[in-house]
Design an enzyme around this catalytic site. Structure first.
Site: not given
Ligand code: NAD
Ligand code: DAU
Length: 339
Positions: A121-123, A148, A150, A152, A177, A187, A274
């Protein structure tokens, strides 16, 4: 490559990817999925059973994983705990599946010399300011915010270390997303659509100014197939389709398409930690692998998605009440407009 093992193939993106391969390849696919609350065998309904087989099991089960890996040519690893809100209330499952599960897969891939593609993910890059002209690239430093993201990030680092230290044949992709059919009602987009369909108010966290970079799930699938077949071993590819939109603008599009007024939603207390904005620069994928997203019109993709949820109540209704019960334990509805 003929036999592909898809972990998490009964989840949202995994199931869409299996559907994509059924149409755009002649691979035989085995899905390994634990069928957590997020996995649904109905998402694979209608596929040719001679080409797609579902094995219910855990990616952290080393004996099962080893037996499966030994008889496949490639693994595409989607299985994960995927929802940020859940990771705030119950992080343990995220460490177990996302970190330990990925480790178990990597050890088996190392033993059997099988091609591995890791979905991320880009997160992992944290977030950007709203006015930052930069977007995430393959060299952006890791800076995850949530339990989540961290976990990934941890799984990505394991894959990179197994490439460097053990020479496994792996690639990675970090996507923004996704939206489209078969996405769980927890979601953002499916939650708002199914709230309206079930007579409840849509719900917007915080200021609504947070930006997500939306990509249709079919475009994610075509990107993963391109990387699997033509990507450079050891490399990370960012996947995105230039789809940045604020949450409030997406909310108002859903309301408009579903015949509601622009303010017919509730303001909710913000998600702790967030992330403000994600934005992907996918030039490497576009230039090196000539990948082009098909769904360039977000409005049209969103309308198709709304139509899908309208036509498939039997798919989403069983999970709806339980999901909203879970949210009601932590959400606070704010009076008036959030600031
Ligand atoms: P999802 O929650 O819809 O599906 C996850 C699937 O994994 C489910 O079918 C679940 O049963 C299965 N699973 C969970 N734990 C398992 C275990 N221990 N063993 C076997 N199966 C298990 O998730 P999704 O949105 O489809 O995301 C898939 C992948 O894509 C994840 O790795 C996620 O981090 C990544 N990703 C998601 C997005 C997005 O927008 N949804 C964007 C970028 C990357
Ligand atoms: O960026 C990729 C990530 O996108 C993936 O790695 C994750 O697996 C996926 O869940 C998604 O994470 P987000 O946290 O961005 O997605 P979510 O759908 O939970 O929320 C999208 C935005 O909408 C976010 O800013 C929070 C907000 N939101 C969410 C819900 C559920 C609301 O305003 N109201 C809601 O009811």
């Amino acid at each position: 490559m003929k036999r592909i093992l898809v972990t998490g193939g009964a989840g949202f993106i995994g199931a869409n990817f299996v559907r994509h391969l059924s149409e755009h390849s002649d691979y035989e696919v085995t899905v390994l999925d634990k069928l957590t609350y997020a996995g649904n065998p109905a998402s694979l309904a209608g596929l040719d059973e001679r080409r797609v087989q579902l094995i219910v099991g855990d990616i952290a089960d080393a004996a099962l994983v080893d037996e499966l890996v030994s008889r496949h040519d490639a693994i595409v690893h989607f299985a994960a705990e995927s929802h940020n809100d859940n990771s705030l209330s119950d992080p343990m499952a995220f460490v177990q599946t996302n970190v330990v599960g990925t480790f178990v897969l990597l050890e088996s891939v190392r033993k059997h010399g099988v091609r591995f593609h890791h979905i991320s993910t880009d997160e992992v890059y944290g977030d950007l300011e709203l006015d930052d002209p930069q977007r995430f690239t393959e060299t952006t430093p890791y800076n995850p915010s949530s339990p989540y993201s961290s976990t990934k990030a941890s799984s990505d680092l394991l894959v990179r270390a197994w490439v460097r230290s053990f020479g496994i044949n792996a690639t990675l992709s970090n996507c923004s997303n996704n939206y489209g059919p078969f996405q769980h009602v927890e979601k953002y987009i499916p939650r708002q659509i199914t709230n309206i369909l079930s007579g409840a108010m849509p719900r917007l966290y915080g200021t609504g100014n947070n930006v997500r970079d939306w990509i249709h799930v079919n475009d994610h699938s075509s990107a993963v197939q391109a990387i699997l077949e033509r990507g450079t071993i050891g490399k990370t590819y960012l996947v995105g389709a230039d789809g940045e939109r604020s949450n409030i603008s997406v909310m108002r599009m859903i309301l408009e398409y579903m015949g509601r007024g622009p303010d017919e939603f509730e303001w909710i207390s913000d998600r702790p930690g967030h992330d403000l904005r994600y934005a992907i620069d996918a030039s490497v994928l576009r230039n090196e692998l000539n990948w082009v997203p098909e769904f360039q019109d977000f409005g049209a993709g969103l309308e198709h998605t709304i139509d899908w949820y309208c036509a498939n109540e039997a798919w989403w209704l069983p999970a709806k009440q339980q999901t909203e019960n879970k949210y009601s334990k932590s959400e606070i509805v704010l009076a008036g407009e959030s600031k």
